[in-house]
Design a protein around this motif. Structure first.
Motif, PDB file in Angstrom:
ATOM      1  N   VAL A  35       0.829  -1.203   0.000  1.00 35.58           N
ATOM      2  CA  VAL A  35       0.000   0.000   0.000  1.00 35.58           C
ATOM      3  C   VAL A  35       0.863   1.254   0.000  1.00 35.58           C
ATOM      4  CG1 VAL A  35      -1.717   1.317   1.293  1.00 35.58           C
ATOM      5  CG2 VAL A  35      -1.876  -1.183   1.186  1.00 35.58           C
ATOM      6  N   SER A  36       1.814   1.291   0.918  1.00 33.71           N
ATOM      7  CA  SER A  36       2.610   2.492   1.070  1.00 33.71           C
ATOM      8  C   SER A  36       3.867   2.151   1.843  1.00 33.71           C
ATOM      9  CB  SER A  36       1.808   3.564   1.821  1.00 33.71           C
ATOM     10  OG  SER A  36       2.558   4.759   1.974  1.00 33.71           O
ATOM     11  N   CYS A  37       4.922   2.931   1.630  1.00 39.60           N
ATOM     12  CA  CYS A  37       6.108   2.780   2.453  1.00 39.60           C
ATOM     13  C   CYS A  37       6.817   4.120   2.567  1.00 39.60           C
ATOM     14  CB  CYS A  37       7.048   1.700   1.929  1.00 39.60           C
ATOM     15  SG  CYS A  37       7.784   2.052   0.338  1.00 39.60           S
ATOM     16  N   ILE A  38       7.654   4.200   3.586  1.00 39.10           N
ATOM     17  CA  ILE A  38       8.371   5.439   3.862  1.00 39.10           C
ATOM     18  C   ILE A  38       9.781   5.075   4.264  1.00 39.10           C
ATOM     19  CG2 ILE A  38       7.586   5.509   6.270  1.00 39.10           C
ATOM     20  CD1 ILE A  38       7.425   8.580   5.946  1.00 39.10           C
ATOM     21  N   GLY A  39      10.761   5.797   3.695  1.00 31.03           N
ATOM     22  CA  GLY A  39      12.138   5.502   3.969  1.00 31.03           C
ATOM     23  C   GLY A  39      12.662   6.261   5.177  1.00 31.03           C
ATOM     24  N   THR A  40      13.921   6.096   5.414  1.00 33.46           N
ATOM     25  CA  THR A  40      14.547   6.761   6.544  1.00 33.46           C
ATOM     26  C   THR A  40      14.440   8.274   6.392  1.00 33.46           C
ATOM     27  OG1 THR A  40      16.665   6.655   5.425  1.00 33.46           O
ATOM     28  CG2 THR A  40      16.151   4.878   6.949  1.00 33.46           C
ATOM     29  N   ASN A  41      14.325   8.957   7.515  1.00 29.35           N
ATOM     30  CA  ASN A  41      14.164  10.415   7.538  1.00 29.35           C
ATOM     31  C   ASN A  41      12.963  10.872   6.708  1.00 29.35           C
ATOM     32  OD1 ASN A  41      16.517  10.869   9.152  1.00 29.35           O
ATOM     33  ND2 ASN A  41      17.760  10.542   7.332  1.00 29.35           N
ATOM     34  N   ASN A  42      11.918  10.029   6.665  1.00 27.07           N
ATOM     35  CA  ASN A  42      10.680  10.357   5.949  1.00 27.07           C
ATOM     36  C   ASN A  42      10.895  10.616   4.465  1.00 27.07           C
ATOM     37  OD1 ASN A  42       9.098  10.063   8.234  1.00 27.07           O
ATOM     38  ND2 ASN A  42       9.229  12.217   8.780  1.00 27.07           N
ATOM     39  N   ARG A  43      11.911  10.033   3.908  1.00 23.83           N
ATOM     40  CA  ARG A  43      12.129  10.156   2.474  1.00 23.83           C
ATOM     41  C   ARG A  43      11.624   8.914   1.761  1.00 23.83           C
ATOM     42  NH1 ARG A  43      18.432  11.223   2.525  1.00 23.83           N
ATOM     43  NH2 ARG A  43      18.234   9.443   3.917  1.00 23.83           N
ATOM     44  N   LEU A  44      11.668   8.952   0.452  1.00 25.15           N
ATOM     45  CA  LEU A  44      11.318   7.800  -0.390  1.00 25.15           C
ATOM     46  C   LEU A  44       9.920   7.290  -0.102  1.00 25.15           C
ATOM     47  CD1 LEU A  44      14.704   5.875  -0.134  1.00 25.15           C
ATOM     48  CD2 LEU A  44      13.973   7.488  -1.897  1.00 25.15           C
ATOM     49  N   VAL A  45       8.951   8.187  -0.096  1.00 27.08           N
ATOM     50  CA  VAL A  45       7.576   7.783   0.159  1.00 27.08           C
ATOM     51  C   VAL A  45       6.963   7.197  -1.100  1.00 27.08           C
ATOM     52  CG1 VAL A  45       5.280   8.588   0.809  1.00 27.08           C
ATOM     53  CG2 VAL A  45       7.289   9.499   1.963  1.00 27.08           C
ATOM     54  N   TYR A  46       6.207   6.104  -0.938  1.00 29.80           N
ATOM     55  CA  TYR A  46       5.556   5.413  -2.054  1.00 29.80           C
ATOM     56  C   TYR A  46       4.103   5.132  -1.691  1.00 29.80           C
ATOM     57  CZ  TYR A  46       3.835   1.323  -4.534  1.00 29.80           C
ATOM     58  OH  TYR A  46       3.042   0.454  -5.236  1.00 29.80           O
ATOM     59  N   TYR A  47       3.234   5.249  -2.710  1.00 31.77           N
ATOM     60  CA  TYR A  47       1.835   4.850  -2.571  1.00 31.77           C
ATOM     61  C   TYR A  47       1.433   4.043  -3.795  1.00 31.77           C
ATOM     62  CZ  TYR A  47       1.685   8.593   0.907  1.00 31.77           C
ATOM     63  OH  TYR A  47       1.941   9.395   1.983  1.00 31.77           O
ATOM     64  N   VAL A  48       0.681   2.992  -3.581  1.00 30.82           N
ATOM     65  CA  VAL A  48       0.084   2.292  -4.712  1.00 30.82           C
ATOM     66  C   VAL A  48      -0.950   3.213  -5.340  1.00 30.82           C
ATOM     67  CG1 VAL A  48      -1.755   1.171  -3.388  1.00 30.82           C
ATOM     68  CG2 VAL A  48      -0.820   0.061  -5.432  1.00 30.82           C
ATOM     69  N   THR A  61      -2.045   8.865   3.582  1.00 36.25           N
ATOM     70  CA  THR A  61      -0.785   9.544   3.887  1.00 36.25           C
ATOM     71  C   THR A  61      -0.023   8.737   4.928  1.00 36.25           C
ATOM     72  OG1 THR A  61      -1.788  11.715   3.462  1.00 36.25           O
ATOM     73  CG2 THR A  61       0.290  11.677   4.660  1.00 36.25           C
ATOM     74  N   ILE A  62       1.218   8.416   4.612  1.00 35.98           N
ATOM     75  CA  ILE A  62       2.072   7.701   5.553  1.00 35.98           C
ATOM     76  C   ILE A  62       3.025   8.698   6.200  1.00 35.98           C
ATOM     77  CG2 ILE A  62       3.831   7.102   3.827  1.00 35.98           C
ATOM     78  CD1 ILE A  62       4.109   4.382   5.291  1.00 35.98           C
ATOM     79  N   SER A  63       3.298   8.493   7.478  1.00 36.32           N
ATOM     80  CA  SER A  63       4.230   9.375   8.171  1.00 36.32           C
ATOM     81  C   SER A  63       4.870   8.606   9.315  1.00 36.32           C
ATOM     82  CB  SER A  63       3.519  10.623   8.696  1.00 36.32           C
ATOM     83  OG  SER A  63       2.524  10.278   9.643  1.00 36.32           O
ATOM     84  N   GLY A  64       6.003   9.114   9.762  1.00 40.98           N
ATOM     85  CA  GLY A  64       6.713   8.486  10.864  1.00 40.98           C
ATOM     86  C   GLY A  64       7.025   9.501  11.936  1.00 40.98           C
ATOM     87  N   ASP A  65       6.992   9.060  13.184  1.00 42.25           N
ATOM     88  CA  ASP A  65       7.329   9.903  14.326  1.00 42.25           C
ATOM     89  C   ASP A  65       8.438   9.200  15.097  1.00 42.25           C
ATOM     90  OD1 ASP A  65       7.509  11.297  16.707  1.00 42.25           O
ATOM     91  OD2 ASP A  65       5.359  11.646  16.864  1.00 42.25           O
TER      92      ASP A  65
END
Length: 121
Positions: A48-61, A69-73
């Motif tokens: 569905v979605s992924c997020i890379g280190t430091n919130n980079r490289l975000v992907y959505y199908v 929206t994907i996010s990391g804390d």
């Protein structure tokens, strides 16, 4: 030991919203790529979605792009999936995963238990 705990699923009407959370237990949160798979009833699992280190490289199908929206804390060791404008076809078990790049350029993959999202029409 890496553990992932997903939560936030439930029953929602079409057009509604849900936020899934995935809590990471382990060290080096920012060294991982995180994401969500989903498996609809009787169907194959899809990314569905992924997020890379430091919130980079975000992907959505394509089917969720513009709605999810994907996010990391890093302070909470948690990854979120905000899901808006939900459709019945979004109904699935959602699983979070964490991927770690090893020294030999292979990956170690970790999966949490799923959380069920049901969207009624």
């Amino acid at each position: 030991e890496v553990q992932l705990q997903a939560s936030g699923g439930g029953l929602v009407q079409a057009g509604g919203s849900l936020t899934l959370s995935c809590v990471f237990s382990g060290s080096g949160f920012d060294d991982y790529t995180f994401g969500w798979f989903r498996q609809p009833p009787g169907k194959e699992r899809e990314g569905v979605s992924c997020i890379g280190t430091n919130n980079r490289l975000v992907y959505y199908v394509d089917s969720v792009n513009g709605r999810f929206t994907i996010s990391g804390d890093i302070a909470k060791n948690t990854v979120y999936l905000q899901m808006n404008s939900l459709k019945p076809e979004d109904t699935a078990v959602y699983l979070c995963h964490a991927d770690y790049l090893l020294d030999d350029d292979s990956y170690a993959y970790y999966f949490g238990r799923g959380t069920l999202v049901t969207v009624s029409s």
